[in-house]
Design a protein around this motif. Structure first.
Motif, PDB file in Angstrom:
ATOM      1  N   UNK A  70      21.188  12.793  13.295  1.00  0.00           N
ATOM      2  CA  UNK A  70      22.457  13.353  13.718  1.00  0.00           C
ATOM      3  C   UNK A  70      23.546  12.330  13.951  1.00  0.00           C
ATOM      4  N   UNK A  71      23.411  11.133  13.348  1.00  0.00           N
ATOM      5  CA  UNK A  71      24.424  10.077  13.489  1.00  0.00           C
ATOM      6  C   UNK A  71      24.294   9.072  12.352  1.00  0.00           C
ATOM      7  N   UNK A  72      25.264   8.151  12.275  1.00  0.00           N
ATOM      8  CA  UNK A  72      25.179   7.073  11.282  1.00  0.00           C
ATOM      9  C   UNK A  72      24.087   6.102  11.695  1.00  0.00           C
ATOM     10  N   UNK A  73      23.220   5.770  10.760  1.00  0.00           N
ATOM     11  CA  UNK A  73      22.145   4.820  11.037  1.00  0.00           C
ATOM     12  C   UNK A  73      21.957   3.889   9.843  1.00  0.00           C
ATOM     13  N   UNK A  74      21.255   2.794  10.068  1.00  0.00           N
ATOM     14  CA  UNK A  74      20.885   1.880   8.988  1.00  0.00           C
ATOM     15  C   UNK A  74      19.873   2.569   8.086  1.00  0.00           C
ATOM     16  N   UNK A  75      20.089   2.464   6.783  1.00  0.00           N
ATOM     17  CA  UNK A  75      19.151   2.999   5.796  1.00  0.00           C
ATOM     18  C   UNK A  75      18.757   1.880   4.851  1.00  0.00           C
ATOM     19  N   UNK A  76      17.460   1.703   4.649  1.00  0.00           N
ATOM     20  CA  UNK A  76      17.035   0.747   3.633  1.00  0.00           C
ATOM     21  C   UNK A  76      17.285   1.363   2.274  1.00  0.00           C
ATOM     22  N   UNK A  77      17.553   0.495   1.307  1.00  0.00           N
ATOM     23  CA  UNK A  77      17.846   0.941  -0.053  1.00  0.00           C
ATOM     24  C   UNK A  77      16.724   0.534  -0.983  1.00  0.00           C
ATOM     25  N   UNK A  78      16.470   1.376  -1.955  1.00  0.00           N
ATOM     26  CA  UNK A  78      15.519   1.055  -3.021  1.00  0.00           C
ATOM     27  C   UNK A  78      16.143   1.495  -4.335  1.00  0.00           C
ATOM     28  N   UNK A  79      15.876   0.744  -5.373  1.00  0.00           N
ATOM     29  CA  UNK A  79      16.351   1.076  -6.712  1.00  0.00           C
ATOM     30  C   UNK A  79      15.179   1.697  -7.443  1.00  0.00           C
ATOM     31  N   UNK A  80      15.304   2.960  -7.829  1.00  0.00           N
ATOM     32  CA  UNK A  80      14.183   3.699  -8.413  1.00  0.00           C
ATOM     33  C   UNK A  80      14.001   3.369  -9.895  1.00  0.00           C
ATOM     34  N   UNK A  81      12.842   3.732 -10.425  1.00  0.00           N
ATOM     35  CA  UNK A  81      12.536   3.487 -11.836  1.00  0.00           C
ATOM     36  C   UNK A  81      13.477   4.235 -12.779  1.00  0.00           C
ATOM     37  N   UNK A  82      14.057   5.342 -12.307  1.00  0.00           N
ATOM     38  CA  UNK A  82      14.967   6.105 -13.159  1.00  0.00           C
ATOM     39  C   UNK A  82      16.431   5.667 -12.984  1.00  0.00           C
ATOM     40  N   UNK A  83      16.654   4.482 -12.352  1.00  0.00           N
ATOM     41  CA  UNK A  83      17.989   3.910 -12.275  1.00  0.00           C
ATOM     42  C   UNK A  83      18.882   4.500 -11.204  1.00  0.00           C
TER      43      UNK A  83
END
Length: 157
Positions: A130-143
């Motif tokens: 329910x708020x802005x939070x840190x999100x880890x990012x991943x680059x998927x196999x489908x781009x």
């Protein structure tokens, strides 16, 4: 020695499709210690697509033409033609073209010629928290990008 003309560098855009022209000059030259990208941003386009930070890399933007607008969670700054702005590792930032004219410029990142996706966070609204939070990012196999909230583990894509 390596040499390349900008006209020879292929356009390779962000998977989020947030800009029309991004040319990875550092890829064309085979750099290993820094990233060097040329951008042309039409009105409403951005360099990256959203508020993010690199834990492993500082970034510098040089504006060749036009006026770019950069934001952190606390501040908004415009950078005009022939101006520069730097973001330290770990500093949230985003930048783009909020004007009515084309923006041309360079984005330079160091160390490293490529981002380590595990060292990038995005600041996003988490429906579960329910708020802005840190999100880890991943680059998927489908781009595509996938995001996971670091607070609750909720996944977004």
């Amino acid at each position: 020695m390596e040499k390349v003309s900008l006209s020879e560098v292929r356009i390779e855009n962000n998977p989020l499709k947030v800009h029309s022209v991004r040319k990875p000059v550092s890829d064309a030259l085979g750099t290993e210690e820094f990233a060097f990208n040329y951008f042309e941003l039409e009105p409403g386009e951005s360099f990256s697509g959203g508020m993010h930070r690199h834990h492993d890399q500082e970034e510098l933007f040089y504006i060749l033409e036009g006026t770019a607008t950069f934001e952190t969670p606390d501040e908004t700054v415009t950078v005009e033609e022939h101006g520069c702005i730097r973001f330290a590792p770990g500093e949230y930032q985003t930048g783009g073209n909020q004007s009515d004219a084309l923006v041309r410029g360079f984005a330079i990142g160091a160390p490293g010629s490529r981002h380590d996706w595990e060292e990038i966070d995005a600041l996003l609204d988490c429906p579960a928290c329910g708020e802005e939070t840190d999100h880890e990012m991943a680059f998927t196999d489908d781009g595509r990008f996938a995001f996971t909230c670091r607070e609750c583990g909720n996944s977004l894509s």
